[in-house]
Design an enzyme around this catalytic site. Structure first.
Site, PDB file in Angstrom:
ATOM      1  N   SER A 120       0.995  -0.875  -0.147  1.00  0.00           N
ATOM      2  CA  SER A 120      -0.009  -0.141   0.350  1.00  0.00           C
ATOM      3  C   SER A 120       1.419   0.978  -0.308  1.00  0.00           C
ATOM      4  CB  SER A 120      -1.227   0.129   1.048  1.00  0.00           C
ATOM      5  OG  SER A 120      -1.949   0.901   1.129  1.00  0.00           O
ATOM      6  N   CYS A 121       0.604   2.599  -0.154  1.00  0.00           N
ATOM      7  CA  CYS A 121       0.467   3.196  -0.056  1.00  0.00           C
ATOM      8  C   CYS A 121      -0.106   4.658  -0.196  1.00  0.00           C
ATOM      9  CB  CYS A 121       1.872   3.244  -1.532  1.00  0.00           C
ATOM     10  SG  CYS A 121       1.088   3.541  -2.790  1.00  0.00           S
ATOM     11  N   GLY A 122       0.522   5.985  -0.970  1.00  0.00           N
ATOM     12  CA  GLY A 122      -0.583   6.954  -0.919  1.00  0.00           C
ATOM     13  C   GLY A 122      -1.671   6.692  -1.591  1.00  0.00           C
ATOM     14  N   GLY A 181      -1.611   4.088  -4.229  1.00  0.00           N
ATOM     15  CA  GLY A 181      -1.340   3.090  -5.025  1.00  0.00           C
ATOM     16  C   GLY A 181       0.180   2.326  -6.432  1.00  0.00           C
ATOM     17  N   TRP A 204      -3.877   5.177   0.748  1.00  0.00           N
ATOM     18  CA  TRP A 204      -4.338   5.883   1.443  1.00  0.00           C
ATOM     19  C   TRP A 204      -5.358   6.747   1.143  1.00  0.00           C
ATOM     20  CZ3 TRP A 204      -3.895   4.563   6.492  1.00  0.00           C
ATOM     21  CH2 TRP A 204      -3.665   5.573   7.744  1.00  0.00           C
TER      22      TRP A 204
END
Length: 355
Positions: free
Chosen positions: A306-308, A310, A335
């Site tokens: 995951s991240c901010g 994708g 996120w």
């Protein structure tokens, strides 16, 4: 035809290979047929030296994307200069248009229509690159892989490394219409659209909000209990540590601060050699494994990245693939979705609803 097997044989064989320096994969290779040339087991990461002799035998895509704060325009940069023969793949264009979340995966019909517009078939080997190094290209790599196209590689160091090697770029004029043919095809496709390319989404690799809520529920229910209960599947967040901890602001307004309960943090820059973003190269396989291990992640086991939004999650997916040959799952909403909702559990120093 040379076949590459167990990684223990790589060091002895690499010096004899026409590819130059290879990553150290731990998976068995397969053959890729591209036009008149047979490429044996196209690596997940290829060097400029590897690519320069194969430009006419692979399909090259400029997949650049930049944060607004970077002040760069990917399409304009592509039109100004690109690798010879490269076409443009817009991550924000070939995407799901029915959501406000950024660059979510498109449907199978849209992806297939975009591939057709670019003249790409299942038999083609595809090399993706970006104008920063290895920032957006891993997202394109994961996208092609997750739609069933295994013959895809990321150019190590991207356009900066290509230029640094003294290799030619194409500065001839490209019309906006020609540069956006993939986006236009994807946007006009729908159920029943006939395509030559047949996309087959690996649905088990795309994780949705409901899946994540169920996964983190035990860790969320534990409140401040230490140690935090382990999740049934590892979640690895690629955002910088300050954003993961909830002490630094998110670049997108309106998002809550912190991270999902039970998640581990491997900031994406930590998988780059020297943490150098411009012209980035991945660390060695051993160094990558150490980086994941230091963050409490068993890289040999399945992970959800995951991240901010994708995008940088796929940098971690590429890093894990280099170590294990496993294609990681990605929480596509990332996120941008999790942090926008009031009901999602969050661990964060600046969030009043800590769990």
């Amino acid at each position: 035809m040379l076949r590459i097997g167990h990684p223990a044989t790589l060091s002895a064989a690499t010096s004899r290979l026409p590819w130059g320096r290879l990553p150290k994969p731990r998976h068995t290779a397969s053959s890729v047929r591209c036009k008149a040339m047979t490429v044996t087991a196209i690596p997940a990461v290829v060097t400029p030296d590897w690519l320069k002799d194969r430009l006419h035998e692979v399909k090259v895509l400029d997949t650049s994307w930049y944060l607004p704060s970077m002040g760069r325009n990917a399409l304009q940069e592509y039109q100004a200069a690109r690798l010879p023969g490269a076409q443009f793949w817009d991550i924000d264009g070939v995407c799901d248009t029915l959501t406000d979340l950024p660059h979510m995966l498109p449907g199978e019909e849209a992806f297939a229509a975009a591939a057709d517009a670019l003249g790409i078939s299942h038999e083609d080997a595809v090399v993706v690159y970006d104008g920063l190094g290895m920032f957006a290209a891993p997202r394109a790599w994961w996208t092609w892989r997750v739609f069933g196209h295994d013959r895809v590689a990321v150019l190590e160091g991207g356009l900066p490394a290509w230029r640094a090697a003294g290799l030619p770029v194409d500065e001839s004029a490209v019309s906006p219409g020609q540069a956006t043919i993939a986006t236009k095809a994807a946007r006009t496709a729908g159920p029943g659209t006939a395509t030559n390319y047949k996309a087959a989404l690996k649905r088990e690799k795309v994780v949705h909000l409901a899946d994540m809520l169920k996964l983190v529920k035990p860790a969320a229910a534990a409140g401040g209990q230490q140690p935090v209960p382990k999740l049934a599947r590892q979640v690895v967040d690629a955002r910088p540590s300050g954003r993961f901890k909830g002490v630094d602001p998110e670049p997108r307004p309106g998002l809550r601060l912190g991270h999902m309960p039970g998640a581990n943090n491997v900031p994406f820059v930590q998988v780059y050699a020297g943490e150098q973003v411009q012209g980035a190269k991945l660390k060695s396989v051993d160094e990558l494994e150490q980086t994941f291990n230091a963050a409490g992640v068993d890289v040999q086991s399945p992970i959800i990245c995951s991240c901010g939004s994708g995008l940088t999650a796929c940098i971690l997916a590429l890093a894990q693939y280099q170590v294990t040959g496993q294609l990681a799952s990605v929480y596509d909403g990332a996120w941008c979705e999790w942090g926008s909702l009031a009901e999602t559990p969050i661990v964060g120093e600046n969030d009043p609803r800590q769990v």
